[in-house]
Design a protein around this motif. Structure first.
Motif, PDB file in Angstrom:
ATOM      1  N   TRP A 192      39.836  15.309 -12.168  1.00  0.00           N
ATOM      2  CA  TRP A 192      38.725  16.205 -11.833  1.00  0.00           C
ATOM      3  C   TRP A 192      38.335  16.138 -10.360  1.00  0.00           C
ATOM      4  CZ3 TRP A 192      34.791  13.211 -10.089  1.00  0.00           C
ATOM      5  CH2 TRP A 192      34.562  11.960 -10.687  1.00  0.00           C
ATOM      6  N   MET A 193      38.819  15.147  -9.618  1.00  0.00           N
ATOM      7  CA  MET A 193      38.551  15.114  -8.180  1.00  0.00           C
ATOM      8  C   MET A 193      39.360  16.166  -7.435  1.00  0.00           C
ATOM      9  SD  MET A 193      38.018  11.083  -7.241  1.00  0.00           S
ATOM     10  CE  MET A 193      37.338  11.534  -5.641  1.00  0.00           C
ATOM     11  N   GLU A 194      40.292  16.802  -8.138  1.00  0.00           N
ATOM     12  CA  GLU A 194      41.080  17.883  -7.552  1.00  0.00           C
ATOM     13  C   GLU A 194      40.601  19.253  -8.026  1.00  0.00           C
ATOM     14  OE1 GLU A 194      45.202  17.232  -8.356  1.00  0.00           O
ATOM     15  OE2 GLU A 194      45.042  15.054  -8.146  1.00  0.00           O
ATOM     16  N   SER A 195      39.525  19.293  -8.801  1.00  0.00           N
ATOM     17  CA  SER A 195      39.105  20.537  -9.441  1.00  0.00           C
ATOM     18  C   SER A 195      37.854  21.113  -8.790  1.00  0.00           C
ATOM     19  CB  SER A 195      38.841  20.294 -10.931  1.00  0.00           C
ATOM     20  OG  SER A 195      37.634  19.557 -11.093  1.00  0.00           O
ATOM     21  N   LEU A 218      41.311  15.934  -0.910  1.00  0.00           N
ATOM     22  CA  LEU A 218      39.899  16.106  -0.566  1.00  0.00           C
ATOM     23  C   LEU A 218      39.680  17.185   0.488  1.00  0.00           C
ATOM     24  CD1 LEU A 218      38.835  12.336  -0.440  1.00  0.00           C
ATOM     25  CD2 LEU A 218      38.731  13.930  -2.367  1.00  0.00           C
ATOM     26  N   GLY A 219      40.727  17.557   1.192  1.00  0.00           N
ATOM     27  CA  GLY A 219      40.611  18.598   2.213  1.00  0.00           C
ATOM     28  C   GLY A 219      40.192  19.942   1.667  1.00  0.00           C
ATOM     29  N   LEU A 224      32.242  19.826   1.956  1.00  0.00           N
ATOM     30  CA  LEU A 224      32.217  18.410   2.326  1.00  0.00           C
ATOM     31  C   LEU A 224      31.910  18.257   3.812  1.00  0.00           C
ATOM     32  CD1 LEU A 224      32.726  15.589   1.076  1.00  0.00           C
ATOM     33  CD2 LEU A 224      35.047  15.723   1.994  1.00  0.00           C
ATOM     34  N   THR A 225      30.814  17.529   4.105  1.00  0.00           N
ATOM     35  CA  THR A 225      30.446  17.286   5.494  1.00  0.00           C
ATOM     36  C   THR A 225      30.589  15.814   5.882  1.00  0.00           C
ATOM     37  OG1 THR A 225      28.111  16.966   4.915  1.00  0.00           O
ATOM     38  CG2 THR A 225      28.810  19.200   5.498  1.00  0.00           C
ATOM     39  N   PHE A 226      30.527  14.904   4.884  1.00  0.00           N
ATOM     40  CA  PHE A 226      30.591  13.470   5.167  1.00  0.00           C
ATOM     41  C   PHE A 226      31.580  12.821   4.219  1.00  0.00           C
ATOM     42  CE2 PHE A 226      29.368   9.086   4.341  1.00  0.00           C
ATOM     43  CZ  PHE A 226      29.171   8.574   5.612  1.00  0.00           C
ATOM     44  N   LEU A 227      32.542  12.084   4.770  1.00  0.00           N
ATOM     45  CA  LEU A 227      33.546  11.383   3.978  1.00  0.00           C
ATOM     46  C   LEU A 227      33.674   9.957   4.483  1.00  0.00           C
ATOM     47  CD1 LEU A 227      35.897  11.263   1.920  1.00  0.00           C
ATOM     48  CD2 LEU A 227      37.403  12.092   3.745  1.00  0.00           C
ATOM     49  N   LYS A 228      33.571   8.990   3.559  1.00  0.00           N
ATOM     50  CA  LYS A 228      33.728   7.588   3.926  1.00  0.00           C
ATOM     51  C   LYS A 228      34.642   6.914   2.915  1.00  0.00           C
ATOM     52  CE  LYS A 228      31.124   3.348   4.992  1.00  0.00           C
ATOM     53  NZ  LYS A 228      29.770   2.751   5.107  1.00  0.00           N
ATOM     54  N   ILE A 229      35.698   6.275   3.405  1.00  0.00           N
ATOM     55  CA  ILE A 229      36.641   5.554   2.554  1.00  0.00           C
ATOM     56  C   ILE A 229      36.803   4.144   3.122  1.00  0.00           C
ATOM     57  CG2 ILE A 229      38.969   5.494   1.582  1.00  0.00           C
ATOM     58  CD1 ILE A 229      39.141   8.501   2.019  1.00  0.00           C
ATOM     59  N   VAL A 230      36.523   3.123   2.297  1.00  0.00           N
ATOM     60  CA  VAL A 230      36.566   1.738   2.766  1.00  0.00           C
ATOM     61  C   VAL A 230      37.394   0.899   1.788  1.00  0.00           C
ATOM     62  CG1 VAL A 230      35.207  -0.304   3.345  1.00  0.00           C
ATOM     63  CG2 VAL A 230      34.303   1.974   3.833  1.00  0.00           C
ATOM     64  N   PHE A 250      39.316  20.719   5.084  1.00  0.00           N
ATOM     65  CA  PHE A 250      38.041  20.168   5.552  1.00  0.00           C
ATOM     66  C   PHE A 250      37.274  21.166   6.429  1.00  0.00           C
ATOM     67  CE2 PHE A 250      40.716  16.335   4.913  1.00  0.00           C
ATOM     68  CZ  PHE A 250      39.939  15.679   3.981  1.00  0.00           C
ATOM     69  N   PRO A 251      36.959  22.342   5.919  1.00  0.00           N
ATOM     70  CA  PRO A 251      36.349  23.377   6.753  1.00  0.00           C
ATOM     71  C   PRO A 251      34.964  23.028   7.299  1.00  0.00           C
ATOM     72  CG  PRO A 251      36.266  23.992   4.432  1.00  0.00           C
ATOM     73  CD  PRO A 251      37.147  22.793   4.524  1.00  0.00           C
ATOM     74  N   ASN A 252      34.234  22.093   6.657  1.00  0.00           N
ATOM     75  CA  ASN A 252      32.878  21.780   7.112  1.00  0.00           C
ATOM     76  C   ASN A 252      32.672  20.306   7.428  1.00  0.00           C
ATOM     77  OD1 ASN A 252      31.187  24.293   6.955  1.00  0.00           O
ATOM     78  ND2 ASN A 252      32.042  24.315   4.886  1.00  0.00           N
ATOM     79  N   LEU A 253      33.750  19.527   7.499  1.00  0.00           N
ATOM     80  CA  LEU A 253      33.623  18.092   7.725  1.00  0.00           C
ATOM     81  C   LEU A 253      33.102  17.805   9.132  1.00  0.00           C
ATOM     82  CD1 LEU A 253      34.224  15.441   6.164  1.00  0.00           C
ATOM     83  CD2 LEU A 253      36.357  15.309   7.452  1.00  0.00           C
ATOM     84  N   SER A 254      32.025  17.002   9.206  1.00  0.00           N
ATOM     85  CA  SER A 254      31.450  16.645  10.506  1.00  0.00           C
ATOM     86  C   SER A 254      31.484  15.148  10.768  1.00  0.00           C
ATOM     87  CB  SER A 254      30.005  17.151  10.609  1.00  0.00           C
ATOM     88  OG  SER A 254      29.201  16.589   9.587  1.00  0.00           O
ATOM     89  N   SER A 255      31.667  14.330   9.695  1.00  0.00           N
ATOM     90  CA  SER A 255      31.702  12.877   9.878  1.00  0.00           C
ATOM     91  C   SER A 255      32.697  12.273   8.897  1.00  0.00           C
ATOM     92  CB  SER A 255      30.314  12.281   9.649  1.00  0.00           C
ATOM     93  OG  SER A 255      30.330  10.873   9.791  1.00  0.00           O
ATOM     94  N   CYS A 256      33.584  11.418   9.410  1.00  0.00           N
ATOM     95  CA  CYS A 256      34.608  10.808   8.558  1.00  0.00           C
ATOM     96  C   CYS A 256      34.820   9.369   8.998  1.00  0.00           C
ATOM     97  CB  CYS A 256      35.916  11.594   8.674  1.00  0.00           C
ATOM     98  SG  CYS A 256      37.271  10.911   7.688  1.00  0.00           S
TER      99      CYS A 256
END
Length: 270
Positions: A192-195, A218-219, A224-230, A250-256
């Motif tokens: 569902w993370m692809e849906s 996720l693109g 999506l404006t904020f993405l954090k992967i740790v 990622f058309p609206n991503l501003s912070s990654c």
């Protein structure tokens, strides 16, 4: 003290970082209480039985508190809007107290806007399909427990498959805006993370998903404006599958932020 139950007009009660082993049962007399916080109380291992009598309760915060025993019947508190720390158990107890709640107790909490579920690996697979109907849910946190003998130890294959199946059935409603997944030890993220279920997500955090071999596309999340992967330790390469197949990624991503993701010697982005 027990006399706290005499404060009939009390609406907010916070015990954050208080080192006490128990809360008084008299809080069940606080019929106007709306907010109860017991965050980061390291000695508190049980919630009072009387908690389920507080029908006015809108927010319960118990994150980072080692709660093991909880009162049965939290699903009867229909005013709940924020539930931070729904500790999962795997069986119904005949007692009024039990070791964690079963996920079906969430079914009747239709007003939830913010939900954190902990120890999801303990859930029964046949009672986890309960999020798709939460039409007001804006913020969701899904967490698994770390192994007591170290978080880098491999999990049993049966546990891995079961946990993957549990997460697969936790499909959220499309109203979701903020998603955090922490400590997931499956090897693949839920489909569902692809849906389109995540079509309105603006914040996404994947923390300590140490055994997943690749990221979902996720693109293709349009808002999506904020993405954090740790600490995605098992991912050694990130390629075009991360972007997806749409015209624009990622058309609206501003912070990654990607922290300690590519740990292999050949780790790379392409």
């Amino acid at each position: 003290p027990d006399s706290i139950g005499d404060l009939m007009h009390l609406r907010y009660l916070g015990f954050d970082t208080v080192d006490k082993p128990a809360l008084p049962e008299s809080i069940g007399h606080l019929t106007n209480l709306q907010f109860l916080n017991v965050k980061r109380c390291t000695l508190l291992t049980a919630l009072p039985r009387a908690l389920t009598r507080i029908q006015s309760l809108r927010r319960l915060g118990i994150e980072e508190t080692p709660i093991r025993l909880v009162p049965r019947g939290i699903g009867g508190l229909h005013s709940h809007v924020e539930l931070h720390g729904f500790n999962v158990g795997n069986a119904i107890s005949s007692s009024t107290m039990q070791q964690g709640w079963i996920l079906t107790e969430l079914e009747s909490l239709s007003r939830l806007k913010w939900l954190r579920i902990d120890s999801l690996e303990k859930a029964a697979i046949d009672n986890v399909d309960i999020l798709a109907t939460k039409q007001h849910l804006k913020r969701l946190e899904l967490s698994c427990s770390l192994k007591s003998n170290g978080d880098n130890d491999p999990w049993d294959e049966i546990e891995v498959k079961k946990t993957e199946a549990i997460f697969e059935k936790l499909l959220p409603a499309s109203c979701l805006e903020d998603l955090l997944i922490r400590g997931f030890f499956g090897r693949k993220f839920p489909i569902w993370m692809e849906s389109s279920s995540l079509c309105n997500v603006t914040w996404l955090k994947l923390i300590d998903c140490r055994f997943c071999l690749k990221f979902p596309p996720l693109g293709q999340l349009p808002h999506l404006t904020f993405l954090k992967i740790v600490r995605a330790n098992s991912v050694i390469a990130v390629g075009s599958e991360f972007l997806g197949h749409g015209a624009t990624a990622f058309p609206n991503l501003s912070s990654c932020g990607l922290g300690r993701c590519l740990t292999g010697k050949t780790g790379h982005f392409t």
